[in-house]
Write an enzyme that holds these catalytic residues in place. Structure first.
Site: not given
Length: 576
Positions: A170, A215
């Site tokens: 992830h 991100h």
């Protein structure tokens, strides 16, 4: 004979008198005896009678015996040796068949073992094995608890992709937390080296038309997309099929993609519709067509809650056309998937929603993952990059259970343990009951046609375990916890008593029995701890492996640190 051999091996080192600790450590390694420096130092100190930091040849002999002549191994040797000095070929064959469960054993294979591990030439020539050879064999990789056959790719690799568990990470670019921390290429390199096969790359438009990876909407640092791709190119295929599948949003059908093959797509950007979930407050606004969402192409789909809305997103045509087998689609419900989801569409479900579905509709979930690749990812509130327990989602056949590979601990121990199997290839064929469209399997209920396995482990001893961080020498109050992970009915843990102030050679000799209903999904984790009644037990090392990859007989359990590094020669000695 052993005496003569031993002296011939060490005499040169003592020609000029006594030797110090460093030389002692080196000489033990020259004799093929793996030793941890902290333990050698402590035993050296106990045997250095004059306390001058130097030892005689006799003192070295007693150090050697303390480290190698372990009582529990002497007992096994004496059981099979008629004269308690040597094992003849047929004694060794008998031991390997009766204790090590090597059923196709014969004198020829036994002699190969003698040739490989017997250090004394005359004994080797006589087709015999001394205790020196026996300890070297018992300490070798051939006596590890992990089956060597599982260390290579042995499963059928020609099934459709949804029939495999796939090692998945992830936000692979992050090496710390999820909001402020650095993005780093090392995230990709270390995940690939650990056998990860599903990486995540969050691409955004950067300056000068150069795509970047970070991100989105957080303060994490940024990487150039091209350097990420270069790192993956370099490290992706230390194992595997030299093919990369891209999972992303896709424009149009597979046929349209095929028709565009070979055309120039440079700079072409198209809009596609994306379904996304809204909570109740967002939902009412979107329905009204608020100013920040003036209802452009927005339509709310309500089948009770949750609410879904459509929005337009831009996708580069060249990227879209790379998406063939893994088109990203929003998961709405099992019923919706049964009616509309295509074979090449896969969805990602957050751990919270997945856990709810798992509790309420486990059997439906199994039928869903049988047909479609399903990825589970950590919830957004895990800003510290903590992980969930992946086992509960493997139990229902989720192919890609994505973890934060940078965060050590129990979930990553289970991940590394599960994917030891099938040669560490990162792909493991799911058990038949998670691939069969007529399956009645439900992990939350005892199986109807179960073939339970009884696993008995005698935990004999530990050797050269890491000392407690509170110890000034080589001591720890050691205990071992045996934890079984699998379907809820199989989850259990048992532990040994505590051996006080001994990390060098604690002996427990305790037997544990586990009855496992679904062995195909079960993992065994050995955890060594030092008892601490005030602050809680201290973790010293662990090893995790699939129950069906366990070798029977007298076996060595290697240990790994919290960060996943080998703690060799620290190990447990067990009989399975």
């Amino acid at each position: 004979m052993e005496n003569k051999w031993f002296l011939s091996m060490i005499l040169d080192e003592f020609r000029s008198g006594k030797i110090n600790l460093e030389k002692t450590h080196k000489l033990l390694e020259k004799l093929d005896i793996q030793c941890s420096y902290v333990h050698v130092k402590s035993i050296f100190k106990d045997n250095d009678r004059l306390k001058q930091g130097k030892i005689t040849i006799e003192e070295f002999r007693s150090i050697y015996r303390i480290i190698t002549h372990r009582e529990e191994i002497v007992e096994i040797f004496n059981t099979y040796s008629g004269n308690r000095k040597l094992l003849f070929e047929n004694n060794l064959v008998q031991f390997l068949i009766q204790e090590q469960y090597i059923l196709d054993m014969n004198k020829t294979i036994a002699f190969e073992i003698i040739k490989k591990y017997e250090p004394i030439e005359e004994v080797k020539k006589a087709h015999q094995m001394s205790f020196e050879g026996f300890i070297r064999y018992m300490g070798s990789s051939e006596c590890l608890i992990f089956k060597p056959d599982c260390g290579r790719v042995y499963q059928d690799m020609s099934h459709p992709l949804n029939d495999y568990f796939i090692s998945s990470s992830h936000n692979t670019y992050l090496i710390s937390d999820q909001l402020l921390g650095p993005s780093d290429l090392w995230g990709y390199v270390s995940a690939l080296v650990k056998g990860c096969r599903c990486l995540e790359i969050d691409c955004w438009d950067g300056s000068q038309n150069e795509p970047i990876v970070y991100h989105g909407y957080t303060l994490t640092s940024k990487l150039l997309f091209k350097t990420v791709i270069q790192a993956i190119h370099k490290y992706a295929f230390l194992a595997l099929k030299y093919k990369i599948l891209v999972k992303n949003k896709k424009i149009g059908t597979l046929k349209e993609t095929h028709d565009r093959k070979g055309s120039n797509k440079h700079g072409q950007v198209e809009e596609c519709e994306e379904i996304y979930q809204v909570d109740e407050t967002e939902g009412s606004e979107a329905l009204a067509g608020s100013e920040n969402n003036p209802g452009r192409g927005t339509e709310i789909i309500t089948a009770g809650l949750p609410l879904f809305t459509k929005r337009k997103v831009k996708v580069a045509m060249a990227l879209s056309d790379l998406v063939i087998y893994t088109k990203a689609e929003k998961f709405r419900s099992f019923q919706h998937s049964r009616q509309y989801q295509q074979f090449n569409e896969s969805s990602s479900i957050g751990e919270t929603e997945a856990r709810k579905l798992l509790k309420l509709r486990a059997h439906e979930f199994v039928l869903h993952t049988m047909r479609f690749i399903t990825r589970i990812y950590p919830k957004a509130t895990r800003t510290d990059s903590s992980n969930f327990n992946p086992q509960e989602f493997w139990n229902i056949g989720c192919q890609m259970v994505a973890l934060n590979f940078q965060t050590p601990g129990l979930p990553m121990d289970l991940q590394n343990g599960k994917f030891l199997d099938n040669g560490g290839s990162g792909y493991i064929l799911k058990p038949q009951f998670l691939r069969d469209n007529k399956t009645e399997f439900n992990p939350n209920k005892p199986p109807k046609q179960s073939d339970p396995v009884t696993l008995t482990i005698r935990l004999i001893s530990g050797t050269q375990l890491p000392p407690s961080s509170h110890s000034s020498s080589n001591k720890a109050d050691t205990l071992v916890v045996l934890e079984l992970f699998g379907v809820p009915n199989d989850q259990t843990k048992q532990q040994t008593r505590v051996i006080k102030r001994n990390a060098f050679s604690p002996r427990w000799n305790e037997t544990f029995t586990f009855i496992i209903q679904v062995p195909e999904l079960a993992l065994m984790r050995f955890v060594v701890e030092s008892q601490n009644l005030i602050a809680g037990n201290e973790f010293l090392g662990q090893y995790t492996l699939p129950v069906l990859s366990m070798n029977k007989g007298y076996r060595r359990v290697p240990l790994y640190s919290k960060m996943g590094e080998s703690l060799e020669p620290a190990s447990l000695f067990v009989y399975v």
